[in-house]
Design an enzyme around this catalytic site. Sequence first.
Site, PDB file in Angstrom:
ATOM      1  N   ASP A  28      -1.189 -27.845 -61.874  1.00  0.00           N
ATOM      2  CA  ASP A  28      -1.821 -28.355 -62.737  1.00  0.00           C
ATOM      3  C   ASP A  28      -0.751 -26.974 -62.882  1.00  0.00           C
ATOM      4  O   ASP A  28      -1.566 -26.378 -63.021  1.00  0.00           O
ATOM      5  CB  ASP A  28      -2.854 -28.807 -62.719  1.00  0.00           C
ATOM      6  CG  ASP A  28      -2.532 -29.555 -64.576  1.00  0.00           C
ATOM      7  OD1 ASP A  28      -1.452 -30.742 -64.331  1.00  0.00           O
ATOM      8  OD2 ASP A  28      -3.535 -28.643 -65.324  1.00  0.00           O
ATOM      9  N   HIS A  44       2.905 -38.971 -64.973  1.00  0.00           N
ATOM     10  CA  HIS A  44       1.166 -39.147 -65.749  1.00  0.00           C
ATOM     11  C   HIS A  44       1.532 -38.381 -67.606  1.00  0.00           C
ATOM     12  O   HIS A  44       0.229 -39.086 -68.363  1.00  0.00           O
ATOM     13  CB  HIS A  44      -0.204 -39.024 -65.351  1.00  0.00           C
ATOM     14  CG  HIS A  44      -0.857 -37.523 -64.699  1.00  0.00           C
ATOM     15  ND1 HIS A  44       0.113 -36.816 -64.305  1.00  0.00           N
ATOM     16  CD2 HIS A  44      -1.008 -36.554 -65.849  1.00  0.00           C
ATOM     17  CE1 HIS A  44      -0.264 -36.058 -64.449  1.00  0.00           C
ATOM     18  NE2 HIS A  44      -0.876 -35.308 -64.953  1.00  0.00           N
ATOM     19  N   ASP A  45       2.335 -37.737 -67.557  1.00  0.00           N
ATOM     20  CA  ASP A  45       2.349 -36.987 -68.498  1.00  0.00           C
ATOM     21  C   ASP A  45       4.191 -37.226 -69.454  1.00  0.00           C
ATOM     22  O   ASP A  45       4.316 -36.997 -69.982  1.00  0.00           O
ATOM     23  CB  ASP A  45       2.780 -35.637 -68.018  1.00  0.00           C
ATOM     24  CG  ASP A  45       1.346 -34.801 -68.243  1.00  0.00           C
ATOM     25  OD1 ASP A  45      -0.129 -36.067 -68.189  1.00  0.00           O
ATOM     26  OD2 ASP A  45       0.980 -33.684 -67.435  1.00  0.00           O
ATOM     27  N   ASP A  72      -5.244 -33.611 -56.837  1.00  0.00           N
ATOM     28  CA  ASP A  72      -4.404 -32.643 -57.919  1.00  0.00           C
ATOM     29  C   ASP A  72      -5.444 -31.366 -58.003  1.00  0.00           C
ATOM     30  O   ASP A  72      -6.210 -31.821 -57.580  1.00  0.00           O
ATOM     31  CB  ASP A  72      -4.421 -33.584 -58.593  1.00  0.00           C
ATOM     32  CG  ASP A  72      -3.390 -33.455 -60.644  1.00  0.00           C
ATOM     33  OD1 ASP A  72      -2.602 -31.972 -59.934  1.00  0.00           O
ATOM     34  OD2 ASP A  72      -3.128 -34.527 -60.807  1.00  0.00           O
ATOM     35  N   GLU A  80       3.279 -27.566 -60.383  1.00  0.00           N
ATOM     36  CA  GLU A  80       3.955 -27.941 -62.365  1.00  0.00           C
ATOM     37  C   GLU A  80       3.877 -26.384 -62.728  1.00  0.00           C
ATOM     38  O   GLU A  80       2.585 -25.799 -62.673  1.00  0.00           O
ATOM     39  CB  GLU A  80       2.650 -28.962 -62.477  1.00  0.00           C
ATOM     40  CG  GLU A  80       3.567 -29.210 -64.313  1.00  0.00           C
ATOM     41  CD  GLU A  80       1.951 -30.148 -64.650  1.00  0.00           C
ATOM     42  OE1 GLU A  80       2.297 -30.702 -65.145  1.00  0.00           O
ATOM     43  OE2 GLU A  80       0.918 -29.818 -64.755  1.00  0.00           O
TER      44      GLU A  80
END
Length: 566
Positions: free
Chosen positions: A206, A338-339, A98, A265
Amino acid sequence: MNDKWWQSAVVYQVYPRSFADSDGDGIGDLRGIIQHLDYLKTLGVDVVWLSPIYASPHDDNGYDISDYRAIDPLFGTFADFDELLDGLHARGMKLVMDLVVNHTSDEHPWFIESASSTDNPKRDWYWWRPARDGKQPGEHGAEPNNWGSAFSGPAWQLDPQTGEYYLHLFSRKQPDLNWENPEVRAAVYDMMNWWLDRGVDGFRMDVINFISKVTDLPDGEIPAGGLYGNGYPYFGQGPRIHEFLHEMHQRVFTGRGDRYLTVGEMPGVDIEQARRFTDPQNAELDMVFQFEHVDLDHGPGGKWDYRPVSVLDLKGNLSKWQEGLAGLGWNSLYWNNHDQPRVVSRFGDDGEHRVASAKALGTVLHLMRGTPYVYQGEELGMTNVPFASIDDFRDIETLNHYAEAVDIQGEPAEDVLVALRRTSRDNARTPVQWTGGPNAGFTAGTPWITVNPNAAEINAEAEVGDPGSVFAHYRALIELRHRSRVVATGDYEPALSEHPQIFAYTRSLGDESLLVLANLTGDDAQFDPRELPGWADSEVVLANLGTGSAASGRLRPWEAVVLARR
């Protein structure tokens, strides 16, 4: 487009804090992941995407990084990391890290230097601004603009030492890096190269579409009933975003070969923008995470304002992206991460039809054109969590929203809790359910967040050897992608487009074709087989409820069937 290795690959996301705890402190760690590598190999995935394990104060569970080149002791050591990387590579899997470079932690040495004085050499590494004209620092409305943070409250924090504000699109402990500064970009690229030299196989980036801002940072429009302005038009796909991403590609990946994967993302990205980001000619990214399909159940008030989603809404949006990126860009296929809350509770049926709906949703996603992503526990059909009170939640976004909604806006606490139970990111962050025993086999200690009480029924121990399990179905979907080029690279064409219950489409490549049929409701679904000419004598290659009755024009509740024609 020439075939790329990642077109037939499946990625599995590990959220380390909640995956597996090896030392009994209640928090997942690297050694816990190492202990389950054979599980991932059995599932059949090709890539592990590892959520942040860097040094961090954990204000946002590791997405606030204080040292990009250190492993947080909470998760282990570099020896553990190297063992994990070697273990994945030995099993034929890759590791994607990440990359969080829109912001750092306010405890990162870069920010500590930047905040030390207005003339520090790193002052311009972050976005600093004085109070508005006519306002004193700290005075109401003195923030440099009216933008709101994604985690509630204003997007600016006053630093009392220097009397200026810094920008934080997320937590106040996550100050935004200033990518206009070439020294920032050089430091980021150097860090990325350092990780690739250690052997990692790429990056999930991210909110990477936020790194370029309109430099005068104008006020945003305040939505009806809102407290803050919408800054997105000024930082989403900002003016230099393509320049920055191309520069990153040139400085980090050029000359290294094609073994790497880059996925960005990108909240709010549309199809035309995604085509440009993923066009190989532009040398920016391999694929993007877009958010349209997971925003469909957001009402006018945002993610906490629920609105029901129809099958027509869902398949219409996913088909639009399939067609929009055909022949040029590339889709990332995901239900969970995870979101996001658990898909079987969100778009499926986590009661009577949990197993069938988990399989049906997996089927329609995995057999589309794109690279599928599996979030830990999704392959088991894990569900949302019956959080009893606000004390059970841990997520900063959730807690901040509750405080703002209840304490500032005066909403009834129980109404807010209903929204949190449905939508909170903590639904994805409870421990993976390995066994039906204490703490679901996640830890010998006290877990950092509650274990879903349904772990006694839903767990890996019960599913791995069960041919009728959600796990077995996900494994079959992954195998089908691996062995059939039509799944990886074939053309996509929607079918039964106006049917209110059935998601259907075909995949075609040369002489090979697949038909995917899935009833995404809890009622029987009827259709006219004459609308699907040429499929009467086809072979059933995958089904979630046995061979079924699709040939007769009927699908049972949450039934999914995949037919092959050669």
